[in-house]
Design a protein around this motif. Structure first.
Motif, PDB file in Angstrom:
ATOM      1  N   UNK A   1       0.846  -1.197   0.000  1.00 51.63           N
ATOM      2  CA  UNK A   1       0.000   0.000   0.000  1.00 51.63           C
ATOM      3  C   UNK A   1       0.877   1.241   0.000  1.00 51.63           C
ATOM      4  N   UNK A   2       1.871   1.274   0.853  1.00 56.06           N
ATOM      5  CA  UNK A   2       2.869   2.340   0.877  1.00 56.06           C
ATOM      6  C   UNK A   2       4.146   1.754   1.457  1.00 56.06           C
ATOM      7  N   UNK A   3       5.078   2.610   1.831  1.00 56.04           N
ATOM      8  CA  UNK A   3       6.371   2.118   2.305  1.00 56.04           C
ATOM      9  C   UNK A   3       6.271   1.355   3.611  1.00 56.04           C
ATOM     10  N   UNK A   4       5.248   1.654   4.418  1.00 61.25           N
ATOM     11  CA  UNK A   4       5.162   1.052   5.739  1.00 61.25           C
ATOM     12  C   UNK A   4       4.071   0.007   5.891  1.00 61.25           C
ATOM     13  N   UNK A   5       3.074   0.027   5.044  1.00 63.87           N
ATOM     14  CA  UNK A   5       1.937  -0.881   5.232  1.00 63.87           C
ATOM     15  C   UNK A   5       1.559  -1.580   3.945  1.00 63.87           C
TER      16      UNK A   5
ATOM     17  N   UNK B   1      -6.170  -9.633  16.885  1.00 57.41           N
ATOM     18  CA  UNK B   1      -5.170  -9.985  17.893  1.00 57.41           C
ATOM     19  C   UNK B   1      -3.797 -10.253  17.291  1.00 57.41           C
ATOM     20  N   UNK B   2      -3.695 -10.351  15.967  1.00 62.49           N
ATOM     21  CA  UNK B   2      -2.417 -10.644  15.322  1.00 62.49           C
ATOM     22  C   UNK B   2      -1.532  -9.400  15.394  1.00 62.49           C
ATOM     23  N   UNK B   3      -0.319  -9.496  15.927  1.00 62.78           N
ATOM     24  CA  UNK B   3       0.572  -8.334  15.999  1.00 62.78           C
ATOM     25  C   UNK B   3       0.838  -7.761  14.607  1.00 62.78           C
ATOM     26  N   UNK B   4       0.697  -6.464  14.481  1.00 61.21           N
ATOM     27  CA  UNK B   4       0.961  -5.797  13.206  1.00 61.21           C
ATOM     28  C   UNK B   4      -0.255  -5.567  12.346  1.00 61.21           C
ATOM     29  N   UNK B   5      -1.384  -6.214  12.625  1.00 59.83           N
ATOM     30  CA  UNK B   5      -2.602  -6.000  11.846  1.00 59.83           C
ATOM     31  C   UNK B   5      -3.214  -4.662  12.248  1.00 59.83           C
ATOM     32  N   UNK B   6      -3.416  -3.781  11.267  1.00 58.70           N
ATOM     33  CA  UNK B   6      -3.897  -2.426  11.534  1.00 58.70           C
ATOM     34  C   UNK B   6      -5.394  -2.286  11.348  1.00 58.70           C
TER      35      UNK B   6
ATOM     36  N   UNK C   1       4.446  -7.797  10.454  1.00 58.10           N
ATOM     37  CA  UNK C   1       3.494  -8.827  10.050  1.00 58.10           C
ATOM     38  C   UNK C   1       3.774  -9.229   8.606  1.00 58.10           C
ATOM     39  N   UNK C   2       3.456 -10.467   8.270  1.00 55.81           N
ATOM     40  CA  UNK C   2       3.647 -10.982   6.928  1.00 55.81           C
ATOM     41  C   UNK C   2       2.317 -11.522   6.386  1.00 55.81           C
ATOM     42  N   UNK C   3       2.195 -11.601   5.055  1.00 56.02           N
ATOM     43  CA  UNK C   3       0.951 -12.150   4.491  1.00 56.02           C
ATOM     44  C   UNK C   3       0.637 -13.556   4.987  1.00 56.02           C
TER      45      UNK C   3
END
Length: 828
Positions: free
Chosen positions: A89-93, A118-123, A143-145
């Motif tokens: 989506x952008x450089x960070x997300x 609850x998954x760490x990194x999910x915005x 977080x990874x896909x």
């Protein structure tokens, strides 16, 4: 080639190879050994994706491939750099739209969203129950896909990046599986009832005990397929909820089935006591009927969106040597590049946006705009990808890549549409989750009371309480209605981008319109021809059109378009010379004529002219040597249905306001013609924004209608907003709603449907609440037995779904455009 792998190790994960039965994949022209089918599948997928460089550039084995403890190897593919680019989506997300398999009811949405939150990194996370599409946004640093996909798998669902064909195939499989389970449950129910009816009739003891025992055993055997196969969706759903330590809709259902079946088995084994095999099979059958109806409703609700997903063809007939050679090569539509020439035959969909360079045809653009009437397009016209050619062969020059086409931009908006829920839907989901917990506690209390008061009735009454409740109806009340309304609007050319539109629109107090491109069509049209000489107005118009024939100026095009309607013989002008900002001069039958502003034409006529130009008009004069011939009054044409829309909102008691960047006189002229009492001209974008914010501070709820680009700030600030969408504007709009149809009356249609939708939602919530308030106490008192509870719950869910589907049948084009007063090109 990769130096990590040893001869006796798996080439993909590095684990030792088994003694026999090694699996192999061709990598770099060499058969590489794999330790298991999982590594073989992952490696083959990497090769098929064209990512063999992964093995040449890796510096270590992927330790996460250990199949005993970690992710399935195929999920790791989505973590590869090339594969992750599709999610950036952008450089960070990053973000992804996923398809989720195994959704059983609206409560599944709540479970999946809660688990991913609850998954760490999910915005951000949102699952649309109608389309079964999951939107997830996550931080790339934490977080990874594959982590997202695995989290969904952990609670019993399969998720994968959205693919229209795969999603449709999954829906077909789910429908077939559910139908088989429904068939088995129905067959079991009918057979069990054959044995249950004699027992009910012979309640006076006339039925032989051995025969009664035999029929009980037969009923048990016939109930097993229904419980062990047909009821699997309920047991799996309950297990998933309990694993996550939550209480969902399937928990009381599964408990009711298990309790009734377990008590019946125990009674058969002992040879005494009540059996509920008929109630169990009927309950399973009726619940599956309701669930099957819900599945059909979801597919219908997503029907218009699915059609858009399939609108662009997979291939295109490219003409590589055009115009010198008309030879055609069939290529994938994704391979088309700007400037390519393509051939489109009648009946085919246009694969990408382009300009017609040869041929003339009629196009069906109903999927894109909601308009059923075919549109005539010829050489030089721009056409969008996804339109259907229905008449003649045409040749197009591609102007945009398929990924950047009008339809692609539209689909991106559709992906945004559903990435949120209105407040009323969030409230219903929250109430439904608490409802289940309260129901279980109430069932325990009811069982305890009857165990003390009348132990023989304790078990069937507790089962009835579990079964009769209908939290599904409560949770389905809102999303089913919203999905049905959204589907209807998409088919009418209205795309809801934000979730709150239908909830807020019917409560607005002020409707604010932009002028240019909103109330007007955004281009000038000839309003009137005033003659100063004996020459007829139609003839003057032909002379003016002859002078303007090769001009691209908007005023010139308006005069030429008006002249086409006069049906007079065409006039030819020669030696036409243009004076920038003044007008043009040319010869007609050897006589010089001038067309332009008054000062420019006066130089040829030799005299000035004194006349009064109506407010809001742009005058263009025609004259020849010594003579003034005519004045052409042009103005931006008001949309043919604008007055109807304004009057509709005024009748509803809403205040209609016009805000325009044009001069006050022009804005007031349009307002007067449409009956708008408040009009403000000369407004810059920041002034429009300040005006709307001032209304909101005074307690107003504002709906803003603009062109989608210049009004971006005010559209975003309004409580609900509409943008007139077209082509490139789709990707730039900041509005809550995009009008794909050219009809301004689509706003009035949307407002009417919003009011109906909220009525249906209130009806559904009211029914679900009233049903549970009546049915649960009745079951607790003992007035309702288990099989009657199953009937009640199933009918309650079915009623909610059927009531919501009525929204798909709202009459279309309720506000039909009248013949326009100002949009007519001439009045001579």
């Amino acid at each position: 080639m990769d130096m990590l792998a040893q001869v006796h190790d798996c080439y993909h994960c590095g684990l030792p190879l088994p003694a026999a039965g090694a699996w192999k994949v061709q990598i770099g022209g060499v058969a590489r050994a794999m330790c298991c089918p999982g590594c073989e599948a992952a490696a083959q997928a990497i090769v098929d994706m064209g990512l063999e460089d992964y093995y040449r550039t890796r510096s270590a084995f992927a330790s996460t491939v250990d199949r005993q403890t970690l992710l399935p190897p195929e999920l790791l593919l989505y973590d590869l750099p090339d594969a992750q680019q599709q999610f950036d989506l952008d450089a960070e997300s990053a973000e992804a739209t996923l398809t989720v398999e195994g959704i059983r009811c609206a409560a599944c949405v709540w479970l999946i969203e809660r688990r991913l939150a609850r998954v760490p990194g999910v915005l951000a996370v949102n699952l649309n129950v109608a389309t079964e599409r999951l939107y997830v946004r996550w931080s790339k640093s934490s977080c990874k896909p594959s982590t997202v996909l695995q989290a969904v798998r952990d609670i019993g669902y399969a998720a994968y990046p959205y693919d229209a064909e795969r999603h449709e195939a999954q829906l077909r499989r789910a429908g077939k599986t559910l139908f088989r389970q429904l068939f088995v449950a129905g067959l079991s129910m009918m057979q069990v009832m054959m044995y249950a009816v004699p027992a009910y009739i012979a309640d006076d003891g006339t039925l032989d005990a051995d025969m009664a025992g035999l029929m009980r055993w037969a009923s048990l055997l016939l109930t097993i397929p229904a419980v062990c196969y047909s009821a699997l969706p309920f047991f799996r759903g309950a297990y998933g909820y309990l694993r996550q330590r939550t209480l969902g809709m399937d928990v009381p259902v599964a408990l009711g089935i298990a309790a009734a079946f377990g008590a019946s088995v125990l009674a058969v084994w002992r040879g005494s006591g009540e059996v509920y095999f008929d109630s169990v099979t009927m309950f399973i059958f009726l619940l599956l009927c309701s669930r099957y109806l819900e599945l059909v409703a979801r597919r219908k609700a997503a029907g218009a969106v699915e059609k858009l997903q399939h609108a662009l063809p997979a291939s295109a007939a490219r003409m590589p040597a055009y115009p010198g050679n008309h030879q055609v090569d069939v290529v994938a539509a994704a391979q088309l590049r700007e400037g390519d020439y393509i051939l489109v035959k009648p009946g085919e969909a246009i694969p990408a946006d382009g300009e017609i360079v040869a041929g003339e045809s009629s196009l069906d653009m109903s999927l894109l705009t909601g308009e059923s009437a075919a549109m005539r397009k010829g050489q030089g016209d721009q056409v969008p990808g996804g339109a259907i050619n229905i008449a003649q062969v045409i040749v197009l020059r591609v102007s945009k890549l398929a990924a950047d086409s009008t339809l692609a931009s539209l689909l991106k908006l559709i992906e945004r549409a559903g990435n949120g829920k209105p407040r009323i839907a969030l409230w219903a989901d929250s109430v439904a989750s608490w409802f289940v917990a309260a129901l279980l506690l109430f069932a325990i209390a009811v069982f305890a009371f009857w165990q003390w008061h009348d132990p023989a009735r304790a078990w069937p009454i507790a089962i009835a309480v579990l079964v009769v409740s209908c939290p599904c109806a409560l949770s389905l009340a809102t999303p089913t209605a919203l999905a049905a309304a959204t589907d209807r609007l998409v088919r009418q050319g209205v795309l809801l981008v934000q979730p709150h539109v239908l909830e807020v629109l019917h409560r607005t107090t002020h409707i604010v319109f932009d002028k240019t491109g909103t109330l007007t069509v955004g281009k000038p049209a000839l309003q009137k021809v005033l003659t100063f000489d004996e020459m007829e107005s139609a003839a003057c118009l032909q002379f003016a059109a002859a002078l303007e024939a090769n001009s691209a100026h908007p005023l010139a095009q308006a005069i030429v378009a008006a002249a086409d309607l006069t049906l007079l013989p065409e006039v030819i002008a020669d030696e036409v010379v243009t004076q920038a900002g003044q007008g043009l001069e040319g010869l007609v039958d050897g006589i010089p004529y001038r067309l332009g502003n008054a000062a420019y034409v006066a130089e040829l006529t030799g005299s000035s002219i004194q006349d009064q130009v109506p407010a809001g008009m742009t005058p263009v004069y025609l004259g020849c040597s010594g003579t003034w011939l005519a004045r052409f009054d042009l103005a931006d044409a008001i949309r043919s249905d604008a007055q109807q829309v304004v009057q509709h909102f005024q009748k509803l008691g809403k205040q209609v306001i016009l805000l325009s960047g044009d001069q006050q006189a022009v804005a007031q002229y349009v307002a007067d013609r449409l009956g708008i009492r408040v009009a403000h001209g000369g407004c810059l974008p920041e002034q429009k924004l300040a005006y709307v914010q001032q209304l909101q501070q005074q307690g107003a709820m504002v709906a803003m209608v603009g062109d989608g680009i210049n009004d971006a700030a005010v559209l975003r600030a309004a409580d609900v907003s509409f943008a007139m969408g077209s082509g490139a504007e789709l990707a730039q709009t900041h509005a809550d709603t995009v009008l794909l149809s050219p009809r301004l009356s689509a706003i009035a249609d949307t407002a009417e449907l919003a009011a109906r939708t909220m009525r249906v939602i209130r009806q559904n919530l009211g029914w679900a609440t009233a049903y549970n308030l009546i049915a649960i106490p009745a079951a607790a008192i003992g007035w309702i037995n288990p099989w009657m509870s199953g009937v009640g719950m199933s009918l309650s869910s079915a009623l909610v779904v059927l009531n919501a589907l009525r929204l798909r049948r709202v009459s279309r084009l309720r506000f039909k455009p009248e013949p326009a007063r100002l949009a007519r090109p001439l009045r001579v």
